[in-house]
Scaffold this motif. Sequence first.
Motif, PDB file in Angstrom:
ATOM      1  N   VAL A  93     -66.487  -5.350  27.084  1.00 24.09           N
ATOM      2  CA  VAL A  93     -67.489  -5.109  26.047  1.00 24.09           C
ATOM      3  C   VAL A  93     -67.812  -3.624  25.999  1.00 24.09           C
ATOM      4  N   ALA A  94     -67.902  -3.092  24.784  1.00 21.86           N
ATOM      5  CA  ALA A  94     -68.243  -1.684  24.583  1.00 21.86           C
ATOM      6  C   ALA A  94     -69.679  -1.589  24.072  1.00 21.86           C
ATOM      7  N   ALA A  95     -70.481  -0.771  24.721  1.00 19.08           N
ATOM      8  CA  ALA A  95     -71.875  -0.591  24.319  1.00 19.08           C
ATOM      9  C   ALA A  95     -72.017   0.676  23.483  1.00 19.08           C
ATOM     10  N   PRO A  96     -72.689   0.593  22.330  1.00 20.55           N
ATOM     11  CA  PRO A  96     -72.878   1.774  21.490  1.00 20.55           C
ATOM     12  C   PRO A  96     -74.100   2.582  21.926  1.00 20.55           C
ATOM     13  N   LEU A  97     -73.935   3.878  22.071  1.00 15.15           N
ATOM     14  CA  LEU A  97     -75.044   4.775  22.398  1.00 15.15           C
ATOM     15  C   LEU A  97     -74.941   5.984  21.477  1.00 15.15           C
TER      16      LEU A  97
ATOM     17  N   ASP B 262     -68.923   1.280  15.228  1.00 22.66           N
ATOM     18  CA  ASP B 262     -69.100   0.074  14.418  1.00 22.66           C
ATOM     19  C   ASP B 262     -68.588  -1.162  15.166  1.00 22.66           C
ATOM     20  N   ASP B 263     -67.452  -1.012  15.831  1.00 23.18           N
ATOM     21  CA  ASP B 263     -66.914  -2.108  16.641  1.00 23.18           C
ATOM     22  C   ASP B 263     -67.896  -2.478  17.756  1.00 23.18           C
ATOM     23  N   ALA B 264     -68.455  -1.457  18.403  1.00 21.59           N
ATOM     24  CA  ALA B 264     -69.344  -1.678  19.545  1.00 21.59           C
ATOM     25  C   ALA B 264     -70.651  -2.353  19.149  1.00 21.59           C
ATOM     26  N   GLU B 265     -71.036  -2.201  17.919  1.00 22.67           N
ATOM     27  CA  GLU B 265     -72.297  -2.791  17.458  1.00 22.67           C
ATOM     28  C   GLU B 265     -72.176  -4.287  17.155  1.00 22.67           C
ATOM     29  N   ARG B 266     -71.037  -4.882  17.457  1.00 23.33           N
ATOM     30  CA  ARG B 266     -70.835  -6.314  17.215  1.00 23.33           C
ATOM     31  C   ARG B 266     -71.362  -7.179  18.346  1.00 23.33           C
TER      32      ARG B 266
END
Length: 201
Positions: A10-14, A131-135
Amino acid sequence: MDKFTTLTGVAAPLPLINIDTDMIIPKQFLKTIKRTGLGMALFHEMRTNDDGSENPDFILNQPAYRNAKILVAGDNFGCGSSREHAPWALLDFGIRCVISTSFADIFYNNCFKNGILPIRVSEDELEKLMDDAERGSNATLTVDLEAQEIKGPDGGTISFEIDPHLKHCLLNGLDDIGQTMQRAETIAGFEHKMEEARPWV
C-alpha cells in the motif's frame, strides 16, 4: 541490510513539500543509536495530538494506510538537518520506498545505506502516483528495482532512473560495511604484506 528486489504494498499519499528530517523524526527522539523502536516516533508531531492521542486525520493513522510500505510525497523530501534517524524511523515503521520529485542529498544517500529505495519521478508522474495512493486500501503499487519500474493498481507503468552502483547495493543488501567485507580477502592480503614489510608497526 535486507535486500530490495521487488516490493508490493500500500502506498500512502503525503502531498506536502519540504518535509524536513525534523518532521520525519523530531529532535527529542535522537537520543538513541539503536535503529529499532523509532517507528512509533515517525512524523510524531503530525501523527499525535497535544495530549498524546492519535490524530485520526493524519494519513498513517487511517486504517487503510497503517501498514503502508511506500510513501508518495511532495517535492524536496528529507531536507533540513542530516540525521540518519530519519530513514531509521521510516524503515522501523515499515516504509521501504519513498517516491518524490526530489530529495535532499544526504537523506537520499542515507536511504540506500539503510535498505530504503528513494525514487525520483517527474511532476506529472508524481501526480499520477499520488492519485493512485489516494485510493485507500486499493492503493497498491509494485516497485521492481531490477526492471526500474513502478506498476500502479490500474496496470500502468512508470520507469525510473537510478545510479547503477546504488542499485547493485540495494539488490544485494550491501551497506558500507557489507561492501567492505566483500573485499575482506584483499584487505587481509594487504595487512599481511604490511606486517612483513613493517613488523615494527
